[in-house]
Design an enzyme around this catalytic site. Sequence first.
Site, PDB file in Angstrom:
ATOM      1  N   ASP A 297      -8.851  -1.426  -7.998  1.00 40.79           N
ATOM      2  CA  ASP A 297      -8.158  -1.811  -6.868  1.00 40.79           C
ATOM      3  C   ASP A 297      -7.638  -3.441  -6.851  1.00 40.79           C
ATOM      4  O   ASP A 297      -6.757  -3.770  -6.502  1.00 40.79           O
ATOM      5  CB  ASP A 297      -8.984  -1.349  -5.651  1.00 40.79           C
TER       6      ASP A 297
ATOM      7  N   HIS B  50       1.234   1.660  -5.744  1.00 43.33           N
ATOM      8  CA  HIS B  50      -0.061   1.172  -5.892  1.00 43.33           C
ATOM      9  C   HIS B  50      -0.981   1.809  -6.197  1.00 43.33           C
ATOM     10  O   HIS B  50      -2.026   1.647  -7.109  1.00 43.33           O
ATOM     11  CB  HIS B  50      -0.515   0.447  -4.491  1.00 43.33           C
TER      12      HIS B  50
ATOM     13  N   ASP C 124      -5.999   5.122  -0.922  1.00 39.92           N
ATOM     14  CA  ASP C 124      -5.249   4.477   0.157  1.00 39.92           C
ATOM     15  C   ASP C 124      -4.217   5.347   0.750  1.00 39.92           C
ATOM     16  O   ASP C 124      -3.289   5.051   1.374  1.00 39.92           O
ATOM     17  CB  ASP C 124      -4.584   3.188  -0.295  1.00 39.92           C
TER      18      ASP C 124
ATOM     19  N   HIS D 278       0.889  -1.294  -0.038  1.00 40.09           N
ATOM     20  CA  HIS D 278      -0.067   0.046  -0.117  1.00 40.09           C
ATOM     21  C   HIS D 278       0.740   1.204  -0.124  1.00 40.09           C
ATOM     22  O   HIS D 278       0.982   2.030   1.015  1.00 40.09           O
ATOM     23  CB  HIS D 278      -0.956   0.027   1.196  1.00 40.09           C
TER      24      HIS D 278
END
Length: 332
Positions: free
Chosen positions: A200, A51, A89, A47
Amino acid sequence: MDGHPLQAFITYCMTESGVATAFNIDLCTLCHFAEVVEDSYALNPFHNAIHAADVLQAMWFFLTKTEVVSFHLPIDSVFVALVSAAIHDCNHPGRTNAFMIDTHSELALTYNDASVLENHHLATFFKICTLESQNIFREVPEHKQKALRKRIIETVLATDLSGHFAFLSLLKNKLSVSFSPASNDEDMSLLLRTLIKCSDLSNPARPEQVSRWWTAAISEEFFQQGDEEKLRGMKVCSYSECSTERNWGTDDLLTSQQVSAFMDRSTPRIARSQVCSSTTSCCSCGSCARRCCTWATSSRSSSTTAPRGSCRVLQRGSWKAALLYCRLHVSS
């Protein structure tokens, strides 16, 4: 923007889509916003800003290269889709919602155990926009700001996997009856939530070398959580257990036949066009990703956090290889 993939993607997508012009976002504000958003991502194995760039690239692909084009999304929805992908995120701690709740973390207490991380990502984003120099809502009328905020919130909250299968059931039922995003606001909301979930969870639909890279990265993040759970005397989640060095082989990868029903149902072209069945490198820059895989699967120290130097390879040094692997279509 060499070494800053998320900044580059945000700036590119917001300008090429016409969003920056439609919402009167000047280049200085946009670049500052993109820089702060990228910096808000921690140096986690998975994360991280890479990403986020990966998810934003997938969202751009869906918006410009698939049947989604036929829905003629209004510019407001394009804004929501791109921003949600970029910030979904923000400031991720590298731990799961369950871990945050079980450890009675400050975030879990703040958000009453409900979509803890997703609410935190959203709050981080909206706090970023409170500063004038990086506020992409600055020239947007108040009534439209509220509508955009509401839609971004519901879109990012959809990334909470605790509601994944309920959402999948809703989507299947809706598609079996009627689906008209262009004329139905609820359907537009459903489409945006579907797009961000597909983006995602798009790693299994990437070429094998990319999928292998991300598999190693997320596994390392889970293993680090498992290490901390052991130190705390907690029950270790099955996916966080790692007692021996892991060597990744082709059996650990998702093939086109194993792509989830959600991905196959929502974006039927993915399994056919995006999953690479060969074991060869997708480009000449494979050494960067191999370094990341080597670090992610190597024996770890007793530390519960990733070595900053090694993790920075994932975060910064390998972004060109990562983007090439993703087979970008930004120039076509």
